[in-house]
Design an enzyme around this catalytic site. Structure first.
Site, short mmCIF file in Angstrom:
data_model
loop_
_atom_site.label_atom_id
_atom_site.label_comp_id
_atom_site.label_asym_id
_atom_site.label_seq_id
_atom_site.Cartn_x
_atom_site.Cartn_y
_atom_site.Cartn_z
N CYS A 201 0.79 -1.26 -0.13
CA CYS A 201 0.16 -0.06 0.24
C CYS A 201 0.98 1.19 0.43
O CYS A 201 2.13 1.21 0.23
CB CYS A 201 -0.97 -0.04 1.04
SG CYS A 201 0.04 0.00 2.59
N HIS B 47 6.11 -4.93 8.80
CA HIS B 47 5.74 -6.58 9.33
C HIS B 47 6.28 -7.30 7.78
O HIS B 47 4.94 -8.09 7.67
CB HIS B 47 4.78 -6.76 10.74
CG HIS B 47 4.62 -5.92 11.38
ND1 HIS B 47 3.22 -5.90 12.35
CD2 HIS B 47 5.39 -5.53 12.68
CE1 HIS B 47 3.80 -5.50 13.52
NE2 HIS B 47 5.35 -5.05 13.53
N HIS C 239 4.40 2.40 12.12
CA HIS C 239 3.37 2.04 12.80
C HIS C 239 3.22 3.33 14.04
O HIS C 239 2.04 3.15 14.45
CB HIS C 239 3.77 1.13 13.14
CG HIS C 239 3.29 -0.79 12.81
ND1 HIS C 239 5.34 -0.87 12.58
CD2 HIS C 239 2.81 -1.42 12.16
CE1 HIS C 239 5.21 -1.93 12.03
NE2 HIS C 239 3.83 -2.06 11.90
N HIS D 242 0.31 -4.94 19.44
CA HIS D 242 0.02 -4.30 18.20
C HIS D 242 0.98 -2.74 18.36
O HIS D 242 0.42 -2.20 19.04
CB HIS D 242 -1.56 -3.88 17.61
CG HIS D 242 -0.54 -4.47 15.61
ND1 HIS D 242 -0.18 -3.42 15.73
CD2 HIS D 242 -0.28 -5.26 14.95
CE1 HIS D 242 0.03 -3.14 14.22
NE2 HIS D 242 0.05 -4.82 13.93
N GLU E 180 0.98 -0.29 16.58
CA GLU E 180 0.08 1.05 15.79
C GLU E 180 -0.88 1.35 16.78
O GLU E 180 -1.06 2.58 17.46
CB GLU E 180 -0.70 0.41 14.87
CG GLU E 180 -2.22 1.70 14.07
CD GLU E 180 -2.55 1.40 13.65
OE1 GLU E 180 -4.10 1.95 13.33
OE2 GLU E 180 -1.87 0.11 12.59
N THR F 129 -6.57 0.22 12.55
CA THR F 129 -6.08 0.65 10.94
C THR F 129 -6.52 -0.48 9.57
O THR F 129 -6.51 -0.62 9.05
CB THR F 129 -5.20 1.89 10.22
OG1 THR F 129 -3.32 1.15 10.34
CG2 THR F 129 -5.26 3.55 10.53
N CYS G 162 -7.89 1.88 6.83
CA CYS G 162 -7.69 1.93 5.51
C CYS G 162 -8.34 1.94 4.71
O CYS G 162 -8.52 0.63 4.29
CB CYS G 162 -5.79 2.28 5.73
SG CYS G 162 -5.18 1.17 5.74
N SER H 71 1.69 -5.77 2.79
CA SER H 71 3.83 -5.28 3.98
C SER H 71 3.77 -6.71 2.70
O SER H 71 5.53 -6.07 3.05
CB SER H 71 3.61 -5.18 4.88
OG SER H 71 2.94 -6.58 5.86
#
Length: 335
Positions: free
Chosen positions: A19, A48, A81, A131, A133, A170, A200, A272
């Site tokens: 992305c 990741h 993140h 996580h 993020e 996200t 996202c 990713s």
């Protein structure tokens, strides 16, 4: 005439793989290496994915978790993140040259949290404990933000006041997040939702593609590393739709028995996972008997996030400000 029961066709999800936020984060590390030379220190895995991290290590990136492991005067990159405010403050205190690879869509969530906190809001964060993020977003505040991982967690939240807002990791399952949000709204009817959903565009698009892919194939392969949240959600989604699904880091992880008695395999990749891994998986599937590769119709993503000042043409603040407009462009391409 009986139908063949061996692997015949590979169906590719569209979109899949990198992305805009991942592209940008990797480019930040690579440009920093080119401009300042090795080593460049990166807090946490930049994204990741095992292949990406190994490739950047080979080029001179050093991945760390504790800023105490970064020598004075070094160049430091924050991962895609995002990081807690305390980490930013420590990096500034230690005098590092910092480039922030936080995805602008994550930065947008951080900005919303900071803005509403000043207005007296507390927060529910829908996400997965541990996580990075989630740690980064929750770390924007010292208190008043509560993690909700599932519907049952909602009843355990006891905010101090009446002003409550909700934010979301996200990379969640769109369907799971919607279910939890419904429980939040039922429990806290006056909760404030984001103007635009936090999940996202790329996560949404890849999950939508799997919803089309899974019913059309006999087995789904997701290219992605075990630590990748959005890749795990793709595998789970395919399985929920009734199609056997496996997540792999590389082509070598494919097991021939997965394809016994199955003619058509669906192939996708987390946000990713680089396309080189997808191409290697296709080659391996051909070795296992696939004779055709076909791409499904799907969204063409045009989102692009600019680089931070010092490596590109715009500052992080400008990049974050452009995120909403870029995402709207991505959304319009879905319509």
């Amino acid at each position: 005439m009986t139908q063949p029961d061996t692997l015949q066709e590979v169906l590719l999800a569209e979109p899949r793989g990198f992305c805009a936020g991942v592209d940008r984060a990797i480019e930040i590390v690579e440009r920093a290496l080119q401009r300042f030379g090795a080593p460049i220190y990166v807090r946490h895995e930049i994204v990741h994915n095992t292949y990406v991290v190994a490739d950047l290590k080979a080029k001179g990136a050093i991945f760390i978790e504790d800023l105490a492991d970064v020598p004075p005067g070094a160049t430091l990159v924050f991962s895609a993140h995002g990081v807690p405010k305390a980490v930013r403050a420590e990096a500034a205190r230690r005098g590092f040259q910092v480039f922030d690879a936080t995805c602008p869509l994550v930065t947008k969530v951080h900005v919303e949290v900071a803005k509403l906190a000043k207005e007296g809001y507390e927060f529910l964060m829908i996400g997965h404990k541990g996580h990075p993020e989630v740690e980064g977003t929750m770390g924007q505040l010292s208190d008043g933000i509560y993690l909700v991982e599932d519907v049952a967690d909602v009843a355990r939240v006891h905010p101090r006041g009446d002003k409550l807002a909700v934010v979301t990791q996200t990379t969640l399952s769109v369907d799971d997040a919607a279910e939890i949000l419904a429980a939040v709204k039922a429990t806290f009817p006056h909760v404030r939702e984001p103007k635009k959903q936090d999940i996202c565009y790329a996560t949404q698009n890849r999950q939508d593609a799997v919803k089309l892919l899974a019913p059309a194939v006999d087995v789904v392969i997701v290219v992605g590393s075990p630590t990748s949240s959005n890749s795990n959600r793709l595998r789970e989604l395919a399985q929920r739709l009734g199609t056997p699904a496996y997540m792999i880091d590389a082509a070598a992880d494919l097991q021939p028995q997965w394809f016994e008695g199955r003619q058509r395999v669906g192939l996708t990749a987390g946000a990713s996972a680089p396309d080189v891994l997808v191409q290697q998986v296709i080659l391996r599937l051909r070795e296992l008997g696939a004779t055709a590769v076909r791409k499904m119709d799907g969204v063409t993503e045009t989102v692009h996030f600019p680089l931070p000042r010092g490596l590109g043409d715009r500052s992080m603040a400008e990049a974050a400000a452009l995120a909403a407009a870029d995402t709207s462009a991505g959304a319009s391409s879905r319509s």
